[in-house]
Scaffold this active site. Structure first.
Site, mmCIF file in Angstrom:
data_model
loop_
_atom_site.group_PDB
_atom_site.id
_atom_site.type_symbol
_atom_site.label_atom_id
_atom_site.label_comp_id
_atom_site.label_asym_id
_atom_site.label_seq_id
_atom_site.Cartn_x
_atom_site.Cartn_y
_atom_site.Cartn_z
ATOM 1 N N ASP A 49 5.328 3.575 -3.544
ATOM 2 C CA ASP A 49 4.203 3.452 -4.470
ATOM 3 C C ASP A 49 4.656 3.703 -5.905
ATOM 4 O O ASP A 49 4.254 2.996 -6.831
ATOM 5 C CB ASP A 49 3.112 4.442 -4.069
ATOM 6 C CG ASP A 49 1.946 4.452 -5.041
ATOM 7 O OD1 ASP A 49 1.233 3.437 -5.122
ATOM 8 O OD2 ASP A 49 1.751 5.477 -5.720
ATOM 9 N N GLU A 121 4.593 -0.786 0.789
ATOM 10 C CA GLU A 121 5.131 0.217 -0.131
ATOM 11 C C GLU A 121 6.348 0.919 0.473
ATOM 12 O O GLU A 121 7.327 1.205 -0.229
ATOM 13 C CB GLU A 121 4.047 1.237 -0.478
ATOM 14 C CG GLU A 121 2.927 0.662 -1.329
ATOM 15 C CD GLU A 121 1.790 1.640 -1.580
ATOM 16 O OE1 GLU A 121 0.999 1.400 -2.504
ATOM 17 O OE2 GLU A 121 1.695 2.642 -0.831
#
Length: 227
Positions: A49, A121
Site C-alpha cells: 500500500d 497490494e
C-alpha cells in the site's frame, strides 16, 4: 522453489521474474490458508500500500507540474483506492492464482473486491522486496498506465458532485442499483442505474461497479444541470 505453470503465466502478466518465488507465494496466500509454516499476505499488503502510494504520488507530481495539492489529492485517491487495485487485479487475472481456504473458496473469494485489492497490494510489495523500488515502480506504472493518463483533474468526482446537488435541494443522497453483471469473473461488465428522489435516473455500463457508478452519476448530473 520452482513455480508452476499458472504462476509462471501470472509472472508474465506482471512483467516480473521473481528471484525469490517464495515472496510471490506469500503475496498470494490469504489468511484463510496460512499455517505455522506458511505466512499470509497481510504484512506484504501493508508494505505494498505504501509502495503504491509513493509511485502514484511521484507519477502525478511529474505528470502535471502546475497542479496544486488540492488537484493532485483527489487524483491520487482515485488511483490508490481499493476499487482501483481490485480492477487491476482482475485485468491480470490475479483471482485465479490466489491461495484460499475452503470457506473463502466456497464463498466466491476469488471474485471478492477486498481480497483482490489486498492481494494486489501484497504483490506490489513482493516485487519491491524481490527487485527493489525501480522494479516495483516499473510494474505499477505499466499496470496503472491508462488510469494515470485518464484520471480526472477535477477535485470533485461525479458521485460527490451529484450528492452535493441533491443535498443542496434538500433531497436524500442518490441511490445506486446494480441492474446486471455479465462476462467472466476476470473481466466483468456492470450496468448501474442511479436514481434521485425526484424520479430522475440514468444508467451506465463499465468494467467495474465504481466506474459504472461514476459514469451514471456524470450522465445524470449533466441532465439535471441542463434542466
Amino acid at each position: 522453489m520452482k513455480l508452476g505453470a499458472d504462476l509462471r503465466g501470472f509472472c508474465e502478466r506482471l512483467g516480473h521474474d521473481f528471484a525469490q518465488p517464495d515472496l510471490l507465494i506469500q503475496a498470494l496466500t490469504h489468511p484463510s490458508m496460512a499455517s505455522p509454516t506458511r505466512g499470509d499476505n497481510q504484512r506484504l499488503e501493508f508494505l505494498g500500500d505504501r509502495v503504491l502510494g509513493l509511485v502514484m504520488a511521484e507519477a502525478l507530481f511529474d505528470a502535471d507540474r502546475d497542479a496544486a495539492e488540492g488537484q493532485l489529492a483527489p487524483r491520487f485517491n482515485a488511483l490508490v483506492r481499493k476499487e482501483t487495485c481490485a480492477d487491476v487485479a482482475r485485468e491480470i487475472d490475479l483471482g485465479t492464482v490466489l491461495k484460499l481456504g475452503r470457506s473463502e473458496m466456497r464463498s466466491g473469494g476469488r471474485r471478492k473486491e477486498a481480497l483482490l485489492a489486498d492481494a494486489m497490494e501484497a504483490v506490489i510489495a513482493a516485487v519491491y522486496r524481490d527487485g527493489g523500488f525501480d522494479a516495483a515502480r516499473a510494474m505499477v506504472l505499466r499496470l496503472w498506465h491508462s488510469r494515470i493518463a485518464s484520471v480526472e483533474a477535477d477535485a470533485r468526482d461525479a458521485k460527490t458532485a451529484l450528492q452535493e446537488w441533491a443535498q443542496g435541494r434538500g433531497e436524500p443522497p442518490p441511490e445506486y442499483l446494480e441492474l446486471s453483471r455479465q462476462g467472466p469473473d476476470h473481466q466483468p461488465v456492470f450496468t448501474i442505474e442511479v436514481r434521485l428522489s425526484g424520479g430522475q435516473r440514468a444508467q451506465a455500463t463499465a468494467g467495474s461497479k465504481r466506474q459504472a457508478e461514476h459514469a451514471a452519476a456524470r450522465t445524470l448530473l449533466e441532465q439535471v444541470s441542463a434542466g
